[in-house]
Design a protein around this motif. Sequence first.
Motif, PDB file in Angstrom:
ATOM      1  N   ILE A  11       0.851  -1.188   0.000  1.00 22.13           N
ATOM      2  CA  ILE A  11       0.000   0.000   0.000  1.00 22.13           C
ATOM      3  C   ILE A  11       0.883   1.233   0.000  1.00 22.13           C
ATOM      4  O   ILE A  11       1.778   1.362   0.840  1.00 22.13           O
ATOM      5  N   VAL A  12       0.633   2.142  -0.926  1.00 23.80           N
ATOM      6  CA  VAL A  12       1.278   3.457  -0.920  1.00 23.80           C
ATOM      7  C   VAL A  12       0.245   4.468  -0.457  1.00 23.80           C
ATOM      8  O   VAL A  12      -0.837   4.574  -1.039  1.00 23.80           O
ATOM      9  N   MET A  13       0.556   5.189   0.621  1.00 18.19           N
ATOM     10  CA  MET A  13      -0.405   6.106   1.236  1.00 18.19           C
ATOM     11  C   MET A  13       0.191   7.488   1.426  1.00 18.19           C
ATOM     12  O   MET A  13       1.317   7.627   1.911  1.00 18.19           O
ATOM     13  N   SER A  14      -0.571   8.498   1.064  1.00 17.44           N
ATOM     14  CA  SER A  14      -0.174   9.862   1.404  1.00 17.44           C
ATOM     15  C   SER A  14      -0.616  10.155   2.831  1.00 17.44           C
ATOM     16  O   SER A  14      -1.709   9.789   3.247  1.00 17.44           O
ATOM     17  N   GLY A  15       0.260  10.802   3.601  1.00 19.97           N
ATOM     18  CA  GLY A  15      -0.046  11.006   5.019  1.00 19.97           C
ATOM     19  C   GLY A  15       0.123   9.698   5.767  1.00 19.97           C
ATOM     20  O   GLY A  15       0.967   8.867   5.440  1.00 19.97           O
ATOM     21  N   GLY A  16      -0.697   9.508   6.786  1.00 19.57           N
ATOM     22  CA  GLY A  16      -0.660   8.258   7.535  1.00 19.57           C
ATOM     23  C   GLY A  16       0.103   8.323   8.841  1.00 19.57           C
ATOM     24  O   GLY A  16       0.254   7.313   9.519  1.00 19.57           O
ATOM     25  N   SER A  17       0.583   9.507   9.210  1.00 23.23           N
ATOM     26  CA  SER A  17       1.310   9.634  10.475  1.00 23.23           C
ATOM     27  C   SER A  17       0.388   9.512  11.680  1.00 23.23           C
ATOM     28  O   SER A  17       0.849   9.252  12.792  1.00 23.23           O
ATOM     29  N   ARG A  18      -0.900   9.709  11.456  1.00 22.34           N
ATOM     30  CA  ARG A  18      -1.845   9.733  12.575  1.00 22.34           C
ATOM     31  C   ARG A  18      -3.257   9.510  12.043  1.00 22.34           C
ATOM     32  O   ARG A  18      -3.480   9.369  10.846  1.00 22.34           O
ATOM     33  N   GLY A  19      -4.209   9.496  12.955  1.00 20.54           N
ATOM     34  CA  GLY A  19      -5.623   9.520  12.593  1.00 20.54           C
ATOM     35  C   GLY A  19      -6.100   8.372  11.736  1.00 20.54           C
ATOM     36  O   GLY A  19      -5.692   7.212  11.902  1.00 20.54           O
ATOM     37  N   ILE A  95      -2.128  -1.181  -3.844  1.00 22.77           N
ATOM     38  CA  ILE A  95      -3.177  -0.262  -3.357  1.00 22.77           C
ATOM     39  C   ILE A  95      -2.589   1.136  -3.220  1.00 22.77           C
ATOM     40  O   ILE A  95      -1.479   1.300  -2.703  1.00 22.77           O
ATOM     41  N   CYS A  96      -3.333   2.121  -3.670  1.00 20.75           N
ATOM     42  CA  CYS A  96      -2.979   3.531  -3.489  1.00 20.75           C
ATOM     43  C   CYS A  96      -4.049   4.179  -2.617  1.00 20.75           C
ATOM     44  O   CYS A  96      -5.248   4.109  -2.951  1.00 20.75           O
ATOM     45  N   VAL A  97      -3.632   4.793  -1.520  1.00 26.31           N
ATOM     46  CA  VAL A  97      -4.579   5.458  -0.619  1.00 26.31           C
ATOM     47  C   VAL A  97      -4.275   6.952  -0.584  1.00 26.31           C
ATOM     48  O   VAL A  97      -3.197   7.369  -0.150  1.00 26.31           O
ATOM     49  N   ASP A 142      -2.582  -7.912  -9.090  1.00 25.85           N
ATOM     50  CA  ASP A 142      -3.659  -8.897  -9.190  1.00 25.85           C
ATOM     51  C   ASP A 142      -5.014  -8.342  -8.791  1.00 25.85           C
ATOM     52  O   ASP A 142      -6.032  -8.699  -9.380  1.00 25.85           O
ATOM     53  N   ASN A 143      -5.030  -7.487  -7.782  1.00 26.90           N
ATOM     54  CA  ASN A 143      -6.312  -6.970  -7.277  1.00 26.90           C
ATOM     55  C   ASN A 143      -6.128  -5.517  -6.864  1.00 26.90           C
ATOM     56  O   ASN A 143      -6.148  -5.179  -5.678  1.00 26.90           O
ATOM     57  N   PRO A 144      -5.948  -4.621  -7.839  1.00 25.56           N
ATOM     58  CA  PRO A 144      -5.544  -3.243  -7.530  1.00 25.56           C
ATOM     59  C   PRO A 144      -6.699  -2.344  -7.107  1.00 25.56           C
ATOM     60  O   PRO A 144      -7.809  -2.436  -7.630  1.00 25.56           O
ATOM     61  N   HIS A 145      -6.391  -1.468  -6.144  1.00 26.30           N
ATOM     62  CA  HIS A 145      -7.378  -0.521  -5.646  1.00 26.30           C
ATOM     63  C   HIS A 145      -6.765   0.870  -5.494  1.00 26.30           C
ATOM     64  O   HIS A 145      -5.620   1.000  -5.061  1.00 26.30           O
ATOM     65  N   VAL A 146      -7.552   1.876  -5.834  1.00 27.55           N
ATOM     66  CA  VAL A 146      -7.287   3.261  -5.448  1.00 27.55           C
ATOM     67  C   VAL A 146      -8.402   3.654  -4.501  1.00 27.55           C
ATOM     68  O   VAL A 146      -9.585   3.445  -4.812  1.00 27.55           O
ATOM     69  N   LEU A 147      -8.050   4.189  -3.348  1.00 25.15           N
ATOM     70  CA  LEU A 147      -9.057   4.624  -2.389  1.00 25.15           C
ATOM     71  C   LEU A 147      -8.721   6.026  -1.919  1.00 25.15           C
ATOM     72  O   LEU A 147      -7.618   6.277  -1.430  1.00 25.15           O
ATOM     73  N   SER A 148      -9.667   6.935  -2.067  1.00 29.96           N
ATOM     74  CA  SER A 148      -9.484   8.317  -1.608  1.00 29.96           C
ATOM     75  C   SER A 148     -10.442   8.586  -0.456  1.00 29.96           C
ATOM     76  O   SER A 148     -11.620   8.211  -0.515  1.00 29.96           O
ATOM     77  N   LEU A 149      -9.931   9.237   0.579  1.00 28.00           N
ATOM     78  CA  LEU A 149     -10.776   9.568   1.728  1.00 28.00           C
ATOM     79  C   LEU A 149     -11.439  10.909   1.440  1.00 28.00           C
ATOM     80  O   LEU A 149     -10.994  11.965   1.870  1.00 28.00           O
TER      81      LEU A 149
END
Length: 277
Positions: A11-19, A95-97, A142-149
Amino acid sequence: MPTRALAGKTIVMSGGSRGIGQAIALRAAADGANIVLIAKTTEPHPGLTGTIHTAAAAIEAAGGRALAFPGDIRSDTDIADAVEAAIETFGGIDICVNNASVLNLASTLELDPKRYDLMQDVNVRGTFQLSRACLPHLLKADNPHVLSLSPPLNLTPRWLGAHPAYTLAKFGMTIATLGVAAEFAGGGVAANCLWPRTLIATDAVSNLMGGTEAVPRARSPKIMADAAHAIFSSESWTRTGATLIDEDVLRVGGTVDFSIYSDPAHEGDLELDLFVD
Protein backbone atom coordinates in the motif's frame (compact mmCIF):
# COMPACT_ATOMS: atom_id res chain seq x y z
CA MET A 1 -13.82 -12.01 4.66
CA PRO A 2 -10.58 -13.88 3.93
CA THR A 3 -8.14 -14.23 6.79
CA ARG A 4 -5.08 -11.99 6.33
CA ALA A 5 -6.42 -10.92 2.95
CA LEU A 6 -3.75 -8.25 2.57
CA ALA A 7 -0.72 -10.39 3.44
CA GLY A 8 2.15 -9.38 1.18
CA LYS A 9 0.17 -6.57 -0.47
CA THR A 10 1.86 -3.19 -0.82
CA ILE A 11 0.00 0.00 0.00
CA VAL A 12 1.28 3.46 -0.92
CA MET A 13 -0.40 6.11 1.24
CA SER A 14 -0.17 9.86 1.40
CA GLY A 15 -0.05 11.01 5.02
CA GLY A 16 -0.66 8.26 7.53
CA SER A 17 1.31 9.63 10.47
CA ARG A 18 -1.84 9.73 12.58
CA GLY A 19 -5.62 9.52 12.59
CA ILE A 20 -7.61 7.67 9.96
CA GLY A 21 -4.63 7.04 7.70
CA GLN A 22 -2.64 5.44 10.47
CA ALA A 23 -5.63 3.32 11.51
CA ILE A 24 -6.00 2.04 7.94
CA ALA A 25 -2.28 1.27 7.81
CA LEU A 26 -2.35 -0.61 11.12
CA ARG A 27 -5.36 -2.70 10.07
CA ALA A 28 -3.57 -3.69 6.89
CA ALA A 29 -0.35 -4.33 8.82
CA ALA A 30 -2.19 -6.84 11.01
CA ASP A 31 -2.62 -8.90 7.83
CA GLY A 32 1.07 -8.63 7.04
CA ALA A 33 0.86 -5.87 4.43
CA ASN A 34 3.67 -3.57 3.34
CA ILE A 35 2.94 0.12 3.92
CA VAL A 36 4.72 3.03 2.26
CA LEU A 37 3.94 6.33 3.97
CA ILE A 38 4.59 9.67 2.24
CA ALA A 39 4.28 12.33 4.93
CA LYS A 40 5.87 15.56 6.12
CA THR A 41 5.77 15.14 9.89
CA THR A 42 9.23 13.91 10.82
CA GLU A 43 9.53 15.65 14.18
CA PRO A 44 7.00 15.80 17.06
CA HIS A 45 4.52 18.66 16.77
CA PRO A 46 2.85 20.21 19.83
CA GLY A 47 -0.59 20.20 18.20
CA LEU A 48 -0.39 16.84 16.44
CA THR A 49 0.05 13.25 17.56
CA GLY A 50 2.75 11.11 16.01
CA THR A 51 5.29 11.35 13.23
CA ILE A 52 6.00 9.32 10.12
CA HIS A 53 8.60 7.42 12.13
CA THR A 54 6.32 6.56 15.07
CA ALA A 55 3.69 5.44 12.56
CA ALA A 56 6.22 3.19 10.81
CA ALA A 57 7.25 1.67 14.13
CA ALA A 58 3.61 0.97 14.98
CA ILE A 59 3.10 -0.69 11.58
CA GLU A 60 6.07 -2.98 12.19
CA ALA A 61 4.81 -3.79 15.68
CA ALA A 62 1.38 -4.67 14.24
CA GLY A 63 2.90 -7.26 11.92
CA GLY A 64 3.49 -5.33 8.71
CA ARG A 65 6.52 -3.92 6.95
CA ALA A 66 6.89 -0.16 6.75
CA LEU A 67 8.75 2.27 4.55
CA ALA A 68 8.64 5.82 5.89
CA PHE A 69 9.29 8.28 3.07
CA PRO A 70 9.53 11.88 4.34
CA GLY A 71 8.08 13.93 1.53
CA ASP A 72 5.59 16.53 0.38
CA ILE A 73 2.61 15.27 -1.62
CA ARG A 74 2.73 18.62 -3.49
CA SER A 75 6.11 17.66 -4.95
CA ASP A 76 6.11 15.60 -8.14
CA THR A 77 9.70 14.59 -7.40
CA ASP A 78 8.81 13.34 -3.92
CA ILE A 79 5.89 11.35 -5.31
CA ALA A 80 8.02 9.79 -8.03
CA ASP A 81 10.82 8.97 -5.59
CA ALA A 82 8.41 7.41 -3.09
CA VAL A 83 6.81 5.23 -5.76
CA GLU A 84 10.24 4.17 -7.00
CA ALA A 85 11.26 3.33 -3.43
CA ALA A 86 8.10 1.25 -3.03
CA ILE A 87 8.94 -0.74 -6.16
CA GLU A 88 12.57 -1.22 -5.17
CA THR A 89 11.68 -2.29 -1.63
CA PHE A 90 8.55 -4.38 -2.15
CA GLY A 91 8.49 -5.20 -5.86
CA GLY A 92 5.13 -3.68 -6.78
CA ILE A 93 2.12 -1.64 -5.69
CA ASP A 94 -1.31 -3.12 -5.03
CA ILE A 95 -3.18 -0.26 -3.36
CA CYS A 96 -2.98 3.53 -3.49
CA VAL A 97 -4.58 5.46 -0.62
CA ASN A 98 -5.11 9.18 -1.00
CA ASN A 99 -5.32 10.13 2.65
CA ALA A 100 -3.41 13.42 2.93
CA SER A 101 -5.75 16.38 3.16
CA VAL A 102 -5.79 19.95 4.41
CA LEU A 103 -8.84 21.09 6.37
CA ASN A 104 -9.77 24.77 6.46
CA LEU A 105 -13.40 25.73 7.04
CA ALA A 106 -12.93 29.47 6.47
CA SER A 107 -15.56 31.31 4.47
CA THR A 108 -14.76 32.75 1.06
CA LEU A 109 -13.99 36.27 2.30
CA GLU A 110 -11.90 35.01 5.22
CA LEU A 111 -9.70 32.60 3.28
CA ASP A 112 -6.49 34.05 1.88
CA PRO A 113 -5.17 32.82 -1.51
CA LYS A 114 -2.19 31.01 0.01
CA ARG A 115 -4.39 28.77 2.14
CA TYR A 116 -6.78 28.21 -0.75
CA ASP A 117 -3.87 27.06 -2.92
CA LEU A 118 -2.60 24.76 -0.16
CA MET A 119 -5.92 22.91 -0.03
CA GLN A 120 -6.10 22.58 -3.79
CA ASP A 121 -2.49 21.44 -4.08
CA VAL A 122 -2.64 18.81 -1.33
CA ASN A 123 -6.20 17.59 -1.67
CA VAL A 124 -6.89 17.68 -5.40
CA ARG A 125 -3.53 17.80 -7.13
CA GLY A 126 -1.96 15.42 -4.61
CA THR A 127 -4.73 12.88 -5.15
CA PHE A 128 -4.46 13.12 -8.92
CA GLN A 129 -0.66 12.94 -9.03
CA LEU A 130 -0.21 10.11 -6.53
CA SER A 131 -2.89 8.06 -8.29
CA ARG A 132 -1.23 8.79 -11.62
CA ALA A 133 2.20 7.74 -10.36
CA CYS A 134 0.87 4.47 -8.91
CA LEU A 135 -1.33 3.50 -11.87
CA PRO A 136 1.34 1.91 -14.11
CA HIS A 137 2.15 -0.45 -11.24
CA LEU A 138 -1.46 -0.98 -10.19
CA LEU A 139 -2.27 -2.11 -13.73
CA LYS A 140 0.17 -4.99 -13.17
CA ALA A 141 -1.28 -6.00 -9.79
CA ASP A 142 -3.66 -8.90 -9.19
CA ASN A 143 -6.31 -6.97 -7.28
CA PRO A 144 -5.54 -3.24 -7.53
CA HIS A 145 -7.38 -0.52 -5.65
CA VAL A 146 -7.29 3.26 -5.45
CA LEU A 147 -9.06 4.62 -2.39
CA SER A 148 -9.48 8.32 -1.61
CA LEU A 149 -10.78 9.57 1.73
CA SER A 150 -13.24 12.00 0.24
CA PRO A 151 -16.99 12.58 0.42
CA PRO A 152 -19.99 11.91 -1.77
CA LEU A 153 -20.81 14.80 -4.09
CA ASN A 154 -23.52 16.40 -1.98
CA LEU A 155 -24.46 19.50 -3.99
CA THR A 156 -27.09 20.88 -1.64
CA PRO A 157 -26.81 24.62 -0.89
CA ARG A 158 -26.05 23.79 2.73
CA TRP A 159 -22.69 22.27 1.86
CA LEU A 160 -21.90 24.41 -1.15
CA GLY A 161 -22.27 27.53 0.97
CA ALA A 162 -20.81 26.36 4.27
CA HIS A 163 -17.11 26.52 3.33
CA PRO A 164 -16.85 26.68 -0.48
CA ALA A 165 -13.07 26.40 -0.75
CA TYR A 166 -12.83 23.29 1.41
CA THR A 167 -15.88 21.79 -0.28
CA LEU A 168 -14.28 22.38 -3.67
CA ALA A 169 -11.03 20.75 -2.53
CA LYS A 170 -12.72 17.64 -1.10
CA PHE A 171 -15.10 17.27 -4.02
CA GLY A 172 -12.07 17.63 -6.28
CA MET A 173 -10.53 14.58 -4.60
CA THR A 174 -13.72 12.67 -5.29
CA ILE A 175 -13.95 13.73 -8.92
CA ALA A 176 -10.29 12.86 -9.52
CA THR A 177 -10.94 9.39 -8.11
CA LEU A 178 -14.13 8.83 -10.06
CA GLY A 179 -12.20 9.90 -13.14
CA VAL A 180 -9.64 7.17 -12.53
CA ALA A 181 -12.49 4.67 -12.15
CA ALA A 182 -14.03 5.68 -15.46
CA GLU A 183 -10.79 5.94 -17.42
CA PHE A 184 -9.40 2.62 -16.20
CA ALA A 185 -12.65 0.67 -16.00
CA GLY A 186 -11.27 -1.84 -18.50
CA GLY A 187 -7.94 -2.22 -16.72
CA GLY A 188 -9.18 -3.94 -13.60
CA VAL A 189 -8.28 -1.06 -11.25
CA ALA A 190 -10.98 -0.25 -8.71
CA ALA A 191 -11.11 3.41 -7.70
CA ASN A 192 -13.50 4.40 -4.93
CA CYS A 193 -13.99 7.05 -2.26
CA LEU A 194 -14.64 6.40 1.42
CA TRP A 195 -16.14 8.83 3.93
CA PRO A 196 -17.34 8.47 7.53
CA ARG A 197 -20.99 8.85 8.44
CA THR A 198 -20.07 10.45 11.76
CA LEU A 199 -17.24 12.58 13.03
CA ILE A 200 -14.08 10.57 13.65
CA ALA A 201 -11.96 11.20 16.76
CA THR A 202 -8.83 12.65 15.18
CA ASP A 203 -6.65 15.71 15.69
CA ALA A 204 -8.76 17.50 13.07
CA VAL A 205 -11.87 17.12 15.21
CA SER A 206 -10.22 18.08 18.48
CA ASN A 207 -8.30 21.01 16.95
CA LEU A 208 -10.64 22.37 14.29
CA MET A 209 -14.14 20.91 14.47
CA GLY A 210 -15.55 21.46 17.91
CA GLY A 211 -12.60 20.89 20.20
CA THR A 212 -12.28 18.20 22.81
CA GLU A 213 -16.02 18.45 23.53
CA ALA A 214 -16.71 16.99 20.07
CA VAL A 215 -14.56 13.89 20.60
CA PRO A 216 -17.15 11.98 22.69
CA ARG A 217 -19.63 12.51 19.83
CA ALA A 218 -17.21 10.94 17.34
CA ARG A 219 -16.38 7.37 16.43
CA SER A 220 -12.96 5.75 16.58
CA PRO A 221 -10.84 5.79 13.39
CA LYS A 222 -11.06 1.99 13.57
CA ILE A 223 -14.42 2.07 11.78
CA MET A 224 -12.80 3.66 8.74
CA ALA A 225 -9.93 1.18 8.95
CA ASP A 226 -12.31 -1.78 9.00
CA ALA A 227 -14.30 -0.35 6.08
CA ALA A 228 -11.13 0.26 4.05
CA HIS A 229 -9.95 -3.28 4.80
CA ALA A 230 -13.27 -4.64 3.54
CA ILE A 231 -12.87 -2.66 0.31
CA PHE A 232 -9.28 -3.80 -0.24
CA SER A 233 -10.26 -7.41 0.49
CA SER A 234 -12.94 -7.42 -2.21
CA GLU A 235 -12.25 -8.24 -5.85
CA SER A 236 -11.51 -5.00 -7.70
CA TRP A 237 -13.89 -5.80 -10.53
CA THR A 238 -16.88 -6.00 -8.16
CA ARG A 239 -17.01 -2.32 -7.21
CA THR A 240 -15.51 0.82 -8.73
CA GLY A 241 -16.53 4.44 -9.21
CA ALA A 242 -18.44 4.53 -5.91
CA THR A 243 -18.60 7.08 -3.11
CA LEU A 244 -18.92 4.89 -0.05
CA ILE A 245 -19.87 5.53 3.57
CA ASP A 246 -18.01 3.52 6.21
CA GLU A 247 -21.09 2.27 8.00
CA ASP A 248 -22.75 1.14 4.76
CA VAL A 249 -19.66 -0.81 3.69
CA LEU A 250 -19.58 -2.66 7.00
CA ARG A 251 -23.32 -3.33 7.00
CA VAL A 252 -22.98 -5.11 3.66
CA GLY A 253 -20.28 -7.24 5.28
CA GLY A 254 -22.59 -8.22 8.11
CA THR A 255 -21.76 -5.73 10.86
CA VAL A 256 -24.83 -4.83 12.89
CA ASP A 257 -23.34 -3.48 16.12
CA PHE A 258 -21.48 -0.20 15.68
CA SER A 259 -21.28 0.61 19.38
CA ILE A 260 -17.78 -0.89 19.45
CA TYR A 261 -16.56 2.20 17.59
CA SER A 262 -17.81 4.83 20.00
CA ASP A 263 -18.14 5.82 23.64
CA PRO A 264 -21.19 3.84 24.90
CA ALA A 265 -22.25 6.84 26.97
CA HIS A 266 -22.58 8.94 23.80
CA GLU A 267 -23.75 6.39 21.24
CA GLY A 268 -27.01 8.32 20.84
CA ASP A 269 -25.21 11.67 20.53
CA LEU A 270 -22.98 10.92 17.56
CA GLU A 271 -22.53 13.88 15.24
CA LEU A 272 -22.78 13.45 11.49
CA ASP A 273 -19.68 14.34 9.52
CA LEU A 274 -19.45 17.11 6.94
CA PHE A 275 -21.33 16.46 3.67
CA VAL A 276 -23.57 13.84 5.29
CA ASP A 277 -27.28 14.65 5.67
